[in-house]
Design an enzyme around this catalytic site. Sequence first.
Site, PDB file in Angstrom:
ATOM      1  CG  PHE A   6      -1.813   1.094   1.456  1.00  0.00           C
ATOM      2  CD1 PHE A   6      -3.011   1.159   0.760  1.00  0.00           C
ATOM      3  CD2 PHE A   6      -1.515   2.108   2.358  1.00  0.00           C
ATOM      4  CE1 PHE A   6      -3.894   2.219   0.958  1.00  0.00           C
ATOM      5  CE2 PHE A   6      -2.391   3.169   2.556  1.00  0.00           C
ATOM      6  CZ  PHE A   6      -3.577   3.216   1.850  1.00  0.00           C
ATOM      7  CG  ASN A  18      -4.678   3.414   6.523  1.00  0.00           C
ATOM      8  OD1 ASN A  18      -5.881   3.217   6.313  1.00  0.00           O
ATOM      9  ND2 ASN A  18      -3.852   3.842   5.586  1.00  0.00           N
ATOM     10  N   PRO A  19      -6.461   0.363   8.376  1.00  0.00           N
ATOM     11  CG  PRO A  19      -8.559  -0.228   9.229  1.00  0.00           C
ATOM     12  CD  PRO A  19      -7.567   0.914   9.175  1.00  0.00           C
TER      13      PRO A  19
HETATM   14  N1  GLN Z   1      -7.894   6.103   1.646  1.00  0.00           N
HETATM   15  C1  GLN Z   1      -7.561   4.988   0.822  1.00  0.00           C
HETATM   16  C2  GLN Z   1      -8.081   5.158  -0.578  1.00  0.00           C
HETATM   17  O1  GLN Z   1      -9.140   5.694  -0.760  1.00  0.00           O
HETATM   18  C3  GLN Z   1      -8.091   3.682   1.379  1.00  0.00           C
HETATM   19  C4  GLN Z   1      -7.214   3.264   2.454  1.00  0.00           C
HETATM   20  C5  GLN Z   1      -7.574   1.986   3.087  1.00  0.00           C
HETATM   21  O2  GLN Z   1      -8.409   1.171   2.697  1.00  0.00           O
HETATM   22  N2  GLN Z   1      -6.914   1.823   4.154  1.00  0.00           N
HETATM   23  O3  GLN Z   1      -7.427   4.770  -1.526  1.00  0.00           O
END
Ligand code: GLN
Length: 296
Positions: free
Chosen positions: A91, A189-190
Amino acid sequence: MNLVESVARAASYLERHGVSSPRLNSEVLLGHVVRLERVEIYTNYDRPLSAAEAEAYKSLLVKRAGGCPLQYLTGAAGFMGLSFEVGPGVFIPRPETEVLALKLLEGLPPGRAEILDLGTGCGNIAVCVALRHPSAVVVAVDNDRRAVELCESNARRYGVSDRIRALVGDLYDALEGRSSPLFEAIASNPPYIPESAVGGLPVEVRDFEPMEALLGGPDGLDVVRRIVRYAPAHLKSGGRLLVEIDDGQVEEAMNLFDGGWEEVRYHEDLAGRARVVEARLVATGLSGVNPCSEHR
Ligand code: GLN
């Protein structure tokens, strides 16, 4: 062709392929190839590109036009003013997560503080907390080995390896069989995107980032539920849990803290969207002892 001519051509190529911020993208990629800061492209504007550099630049531009995130191409992502090593399969840190890191730091006591970071990815939250709080000790967990390796590498880069322990495992399971402390705070931040929203994600995200880091079941809250449910067994009395969520999930996420929690609230990101839910485990009055911890 010199640097500035190359950037201009690249920007118009990326623009034709629908890449947003084409100029910025072409500058960052050229800077990566010729090992210059963006501004140095202009101070060295008439430096010619070698054939090998032109070839490398072209190959990156083609990948970028195909949707590959800029951060995977350069191997670097910014977070809280720092640069983190990132790579495919892991990520990419987002600016909205800075709220989580800042709120986590805000509530920490000045002395030694044990923190648990669930789903650490490249370790951006863990490293920022260790850097900003010199007595913080962070256990950083991720179920992907590549993420854990990147977290370790980023911790070394910023000289905080001695205060970050990175573990491979599924949330709290990673702690099983290890002597782990009760934590002052747990942060995560899952994955929280509802499965049904996958089609609406930008190509950069949908086709390139790991879905296991993004999707949280039918309503997006499957992983959040597990985090909240088992947190009491790992927190000190009066310890805090902070979890990132999306604006539309705030009410449901706050309702998960039923019984045993106090000061349940949310924090907004810089765009004014609810982004983090935070709650404190009710203090028992016994300093640091959490009655649930026996049932781990
Ligand atoms: N904020 C992220 C996005 O919209 C999602 C993050 C998450 O699932 N932890 O791409």
